[in-house]
Each structure stands twice: as structure tokens, then as C-alpha cells.
Scaffold this motif. Structure first.
Motif, short mmCIF file in Angstrom:
data_model
loop_
_atom_site.label_atom_id
_atom_site.label_comp_id
_atom_site.label_asym_id
_atom_site.label_seq_id
_atom_site.Cartn_x
_atom_site.Cartn_y
_atom_site.Cartn_z
N SER A 85 31.53 -44.75 -1.37
CA SER A 85 32.30 -43.52 -1.58
C SER A 85 31.64 -42.34 -0.88
CB SER A 85 32.44 -43.23 -3.07
OG SER A 85 33.14 -44.27 -3.73
N VAL A 86 30.31 -42.29 -0.93
CA VAL A 86 29.59 -41.22 -0.22
C VAL A 86 29.85 -41.33 1.28
CG1 VAL A 86 27.30 -40.35 0.39
CG2 VAL A 86 27.80 -40.98 -1.98
N GLY A 87 29.81 -42.54 1.80
CA GLY A 87 30.07 -42.73 3.23
C GLY A 87 31.47 -42.30 3.62
N PHE A 88 32.46 -42.69 2.80
CA PHE A 88 33.83 -42.26 3.10
C PHE A 88 33.98 -40.74 2.96
CE2 PHE A 88 35.01 -46.76 2.14
CZ PHE A 88 35.65 -47.02 3.34
N GLY A 89 33.27 -40.18 1.97
CA GLY A 89 33.32 -38.72 1.80
C GLY A 89 32.79 -38.00 3.03
N ILE A 90 31.70 -38.49 3.58
CA ILE A 90 31.15 -37.88 4.80
C ILE A 90 32.12 -38.00 5.95
CG2 ILE A 90 29.31 -38.09 6.52
CD1 ILE A 90 27.45 -38.95 4.24
N LEU A 91 32.72 -39.19 6.11
CA LEU A 91 33.67 -39.40 7.20
C LEU A 91 34.89 -38.48 7.07
CD1 LEU A 91 34.51 -41.07 9.67
CD2 LEU A 91 35.53 -42.73 8.10
N ILE A 92 35.45 -38.39 5.85
CA ILE A 92 36.61 -37.53 5.64
C ILE A 92 36.23 -36.07 5.83
CG2 ILE A 92 38.28 -36.75 3.91
CD1 ILE A 92 38.18 -39.61 2.76
N GLY A 93 35.03 -35.68 5.36
CA GLY A 93 34.57 -34.30 5.53
C GLY A 93 34.46 -33.92 6.99
N LEU A 94 33.95 -34.82 7.81
CA LEU A 94 33.86 -34.54 9.25
C LEU A 94 35.24 -34.39 9.87
CD1 LEU A 94 30.97 -37.00 10.25
CD2 LEU A 94 30.85 -34.51 10.08
N CYS A 95 36.18 -35.23 9.42
CA CYS A 95 37.55 -35.10 9.95
C CYS A 95 38.16 -33.76 9.57
CB CYS A 95 38.42 -36.24 9.40
SG CYS A 95 37.96 -37.88 10.01
N ILE A 96 37.94 -33.32 8.31
CA ILE A 96 38.47 -32.03 7.87
C ILE A 96 37.84 -30.89 8.66
CG2 ILE A 96 38.59 -30.43 5.92
CD1 ILE A 96 38.79 -32.86 4.09
N ALA A 97 36.53 -30.99 8.89
CA ALA A 97 35.83 -29.93 9.63
C ALA A 97 36.35 -29.82 11.06
CB ALA A 97 34.33 -30.21 9.63
N VAL A 98 36.80 -30.94 11.63
CA VAL A 98 37.36 -30.90 12.99
C VAL A 98 38.76 -30.31 12.99
CG1 VAL A 98 38.16 -32.34 14.91
CG2 VAL A 98 35.95 -32.82 13.82
N LEU A 99 39.54 -30.67 11.94
CA LEU A 99 40.93 -30.21 11.88
C LEU A 99 41.06 -28.76 11.43
CD1 LEU A 99 42.58 -33.39 10.29
CD2 LEU A 99 42.67 -32.67 12.67
N ARG A 100 40.12 -28.31 10.62
CA ARG A 100 40.19 -26.95 10.09
C ARG A 100 38.93 -26.18 10.51
NH1 ARG A 100 42.14 -27.74 3.76
NH2 ARG A 100 44.15 -28.77 4.19
N PRO A 101 39.08 -24.91 10.77
CA PRO A 101 37.91 -24.10 11.14
C PRO A 101 37.05 -23.77 9.92
CG PRO A 101 39.88 -22.73 11.08
CD PRO A 101 40.35 -24.12 10.83
N GLN A 102 36.27 -24.72 9.46
CA GLN A 102 35.41 -24.54 8.29
C GLN A 102 33.99 -24.91 8.63
OE1 GLN A 102 37.11 -26.96 5.20
NE2 GLN A 102 38.90 -25.65 4.89
N ARG A 103 33.06 -24.39 7.82
CA ARG A 103 31.65 -24.74 8.02
C ARG A 103 31.44 -26.22 7.69
NH1 ARG A 103 28.98 -20.29 4.28
NH2 ARG A 103 30.85 -20.89 3.09
N VAL A 104 30.80 -26.90 8.60
CA VAL A 104 30.65 -28.34 8.46
C VAL A 104 29.86 -28.70 7.21
CG1 VAL A 104 29.72 -30.44 9.52
CG2 VAL A 104 30.83 -28.71 10.95
N TRP A 105 28.72 -28.04 6.99
CA TRP A 105 27.87 -28.39 5.86
C TRP A 105 28.58 -28.20 4.53
CZ3 TRP A 105 24.16 -31.42 4.89
CH2 TRP A 105 23.38 -31.28 3.75
N THR A 106 29.27 -27.07 4.39
CA THR A 106 30.00 -26.79 3.15
C THR A 106 31.12 -27.80 2.95
OG1 THR A 106 29.51 -24.44 3.35
CG2 THR A 106 31.32 -25.06 1.90
N THR A 107 31.83 -28.10 4.03
CA THR A 107 32.92 -29.07 3.94
C THR A 107 32.40 -30.45 3.53
OG1 THR A 107 34.12 -27.90 5.68
CG2 THR A 107 34.82 -30.16 5.21
N LEU A 108 31.26 -30.87 4.06
CA LEU A 108 30.68 -32.16 3.69
C LEU A 108 30.30 -32.20 2.22
CD1 LEU A 108 28.42 -33.01 6.78
CD2 LEU A 108 30.56 -34.11 6.12
N ILE A 109 29.75 -31.11 1.71
CA ILE A 109 29.37 -31.08 0.29
C ILE A 109 30.59 -31.28 -0.59
CG2 ILE A 109 28.51 -29.61 -1.57
CD1 ILE A 109 26.55 -28.40 0.42
N TYR A 110 31.65 -30.53 -0.31
CA TYR A 110 32.87 -30.66 -1.12
C TYR A 110 33.47 -32.06 -0.97
CZ TYR A 110 33.25 -25.77 -2.56
OH TYR A 110 33.04 -24.55 -3.15
#
Length: 365
Positions: free
Chosen positions: A26-51
Motif C-alpha cells: 500500500s505504501v508503494g502504491f501510495g508513492i506511485l499514485i502521489g507521483l502521478c498526482i504531482a505530475v498532473l497537478r501543480p503541487q509540492r511533490v513532498w507534501t503530495t507524497l505524504i498525503y
């Protein structure tokens, strides 16, 4: 009682390992999804990964716990523990993802010190629905993927268990065929001896009774130490010497290092029978039988050599009943890793050499 406690402890350890593995995935999928969101939306990568990781972990918790609770409630005797079926599982995924989205977002706020609008009621409902859909869809896809893997693994395990059961049944059948074959040969020899030398026939019958008492109790074992196999051959040759007297001489060579190696029972018996029937009995002066064990790397080599008349019709290329049974048992147990060869002895004493090559199993504890 001890076995039951040990089984429960092993099962509990297996469940804990499974939970931990799913949490890490689940952590691995969370990181992968977080990276995808960070690419699609102009958000801070670190914060997006935490959420994203927080939401993934909380979703895993609610979905994993939910499916076990629902499965136990809906069908406590389910053949697949922890799986309530897709109808209930879709509901578990939707509810668990929704709770995971809210709980994970709140956990992310605690870790980052930020305030997410969705928790304050200031977020547009369309954005809330879009974010929730972005959680539910991956959760559904991931659940389907791992369920499919689990089904395939269960089917493979069932197929392997069926193959093992079939192999065990075949081995029992082969051993059941070998034992009467050995006894009938011995009784046939006894029948001949009764007509020509009754006193020796009586001695042979006594030896046969002793042989049966000594060996019948262990004849149903699936494996025994090599020392027991050699001991059984000694008893059998003692039985044959009652009839053949000085025409039969035996030599055994079993290194101490190989004495406790486990082998199938009745492995050498057909080879020894063939040596007597086709090698020594047709020879007027009889001869010698040599039974040896050797090790070459991880291979166990068992040799049965006689100094009789050599290969003849019925045993050439190992086509007799006993040799064929040995070959089939080796193939069932070890596949292509084991073999039986039968050749003319290469030295001046002549005779026949049978060689079994097989992997060295673990020694008896």
C-alpha cells in the motif's frame, strides 16, 4: 496438543506477515499514485507524497479489516478465508476507500501542519467527488489485481497438492507390487528346494519367517535410512544362502557418512534379486554380489554388481519387472535427477553392474 498450538502459532505468524506485506504494498502504491498526482497537478511533490501514502495506508487498513469482518459474518466457513465475494467486496472497497480518504487526509494534515479544505467544509463538492473517485478507482483495481493473483496461487497450490497425492499413490502402488513379487520369487525357490532337499527347505522356511518378522513392520514406510536398506538386503541374502550355500557370496560397502541418508524402501531389493536369478543361479559355481554406496558431490551412487553369467534375455537394458519398477519409482520421486543403468561389468570377473544415481536427501534426524 503441542502440534495444535504450534499450528496456530504458525498460522498467526503467517497472517501477521501477510498484513505487513499488504501494508508495504500500500505504501508503494501510495508513492506511485502521489507521483502521478504531482505530475498532473501543480503541487509540492513532498507534501503530495505524504498525503498519498497516508490515504493509501488508511484505505488499506479499512479495506483489509473490513473484508475480514464481512467475510466472517457473511460466510464463516468460506473456502477462501477473508474473502466475502465480489458483491460484498465492492461495498467494502467503496466504504473503506471513503473512510481511508477522510482519515488519510486528516493524518496528512497532522503530519504537514496544513489544513485541507475538504475537512473544513470549504471544498467544492465536485472537487471532493473527483478526489474521492481518484481513491476508489485505484483501490478497486488494486483489489481486483491481488484477488486475481490469489486465485491463481490457490489453483496452483491445489494442482501441486493433487500432483503430490497422485505421486504418493503411485509410489504406494509400485511398492505394493514389488513386495509380493519378492515374496513369490522366494516361495518359488522354496518350492523347488522342498523337492530336492527337505532339510534345507525347512531351514530356508525358518529363515523366511525370521526375515518377514524383521522387515514387514517397516515395509510401509515411505523412506528409511540407507543402513536399514543394507540390513534388509543382508537378511534377504542370508535367506538365499540357505539354498545356494557356498555358491553365493556377498560383500557390503556402506560408508558411515551415508548410513543415515534416507532412501525409498525396496530400492535395492529388485537389483539383488536380478543378480541372483539372472546372474548367479545360471552359473554352476555361483559367484559374488557386491552392494556399495558412494557419494559424488550431491549425488548418491548405489551399485549392485554380480560376477555371474552376465546380461541375458529379459534383463538386457533393464526390461525385467523389478528393474522397471525401480525406474518408475525413481522417476516419480526425483524426475530426471535420478537414473538406473544396467551394463556388463568391465573387469575380468565379468557379470553385471547395476547403478542407481539419485540426489542425496537429508539424513535422518
Amino acid at each position: 496438543m503441542v502440534s495444535s498450538v504450534g499450528s496456530r502459532a504458525t498460522s498467526a505468524a503467517g497472517r501477521r506477515t501477510g498484513y505487513l506485506a499488504r501494508a508495504l504494498r500500500s505504501v508503494g502504491f501510495g508513492i506511485l499514485i502521489g507521483l502521478c498526482i504531482a505530475v498532473l497537478r501543480p503541487q509540492r511533490v513532498w507534501t503530495t507524497l505524504i498525503y498519498s501514502v497516508c490515504i493509501a495506508l488508511v484505505c488499506w487498513f479499512f479495506i483489509d479489516m473490513g473484508r475480514n469482518l464481512v467475510a466472517g459474518w457473511v460466510n464463516p466457513r468460506n473456502e477462501r478465508p477473508g474473502w466475502p465475494g465480489w458483491r460484498w467486496m465492492i461495498a467494502v472497497v467503496i466504504v473503506g476507500s471513503s473512510l481511508g480518504f477522510l482519515g488519510g487526509t486528516q493524518l496528512g494534515d497532522l503530519l504537514t501542519g496544513e489544513r485541507t479544505p475538504i475537512l473544513t467544509g470549504n471544498e467544492d463538492l465536485r472537487h471532493v467527488f473527483a478526489d474521492l473517485l481518484f481513491v476508489v478507482l485505484p483501490a478497486t483495481i488494486i483489489t481486483y489485481f491481488f484477488n486475481a493473483r490469489s486465485v491463481i496461487a490457490d489453483r496452483e497450490a491445489a494442482a501441486q497438492a493433487a500432483q503430490r497425492q497422485a505421486a504418493e499413490s503411485r509410489l504406494r502402488l509400485l511398492e505394493a507390487q514389488l513386495e509380493p513379487h519378492m515374496f513369490f520369487n522366494t516361495l518359488a525357490n522354496l518350492h523347488v528346494l522342498i523337492g530336492v532337499d527337505p532339510p534345507r527347505a525347512q531351514a530356508m522356511l525358518d529363515q523366511l519367517i525370521a526375515f518377514l518378522r524383521a522387515t514387514l513392520s517397516g515395509s510401509r514406510a515411505t523412506e528409511h535410512p540407507l543402513r536399514a536398506e543394507f540390513s534388509r538386503i543382508r537378511d534377504y541374502l542370508s535367506l538365499m544362502q540357505v539354498r545356494m550355500e557356498d555358491r553365493l557370496r556377498a560383500h557390503f560397502d556402506l560408508p558411515d557418512a551415508l548410513a543415515d541418508v534416507l532412501v525409498p524402501p525396496l530400492l535395492l531389493q529388485p537389483l539383488v534379486e536380478n543378480s541372483i536369478k539372472h546372474g548367479l543361479e545360471p552359473s554352476v559355481q555361483g559367484g559374488r554380489i557386491e552392494i556399495e554406496a558412494r557419494q559424488e558431490g550431491t549425488t548418491l551412487i548405489l551399485r549392485v554388481r554380480d560376477t555371474g553369467v552376465g546380461l541375458g534375455q529379459g534383463v538386457e537394458n533393464g526390461t525385467s519387472f523389478g528393474l522397471q519398477q525401480v525406474r518408475e519409482r525413481l522417476a516419480t520421486l526425483y524426475g530426471s535427477c535420478a537414473s538406473l543403468s544396467l551394463n556388463a561389468a568391465a573387469d575380468a570377473d565379468g557379470g553385471t553392474l547395476a547403478v542407481i544415481r539419485m540426489p542425496i536427501p537429508a539424513p535422518l534426524k
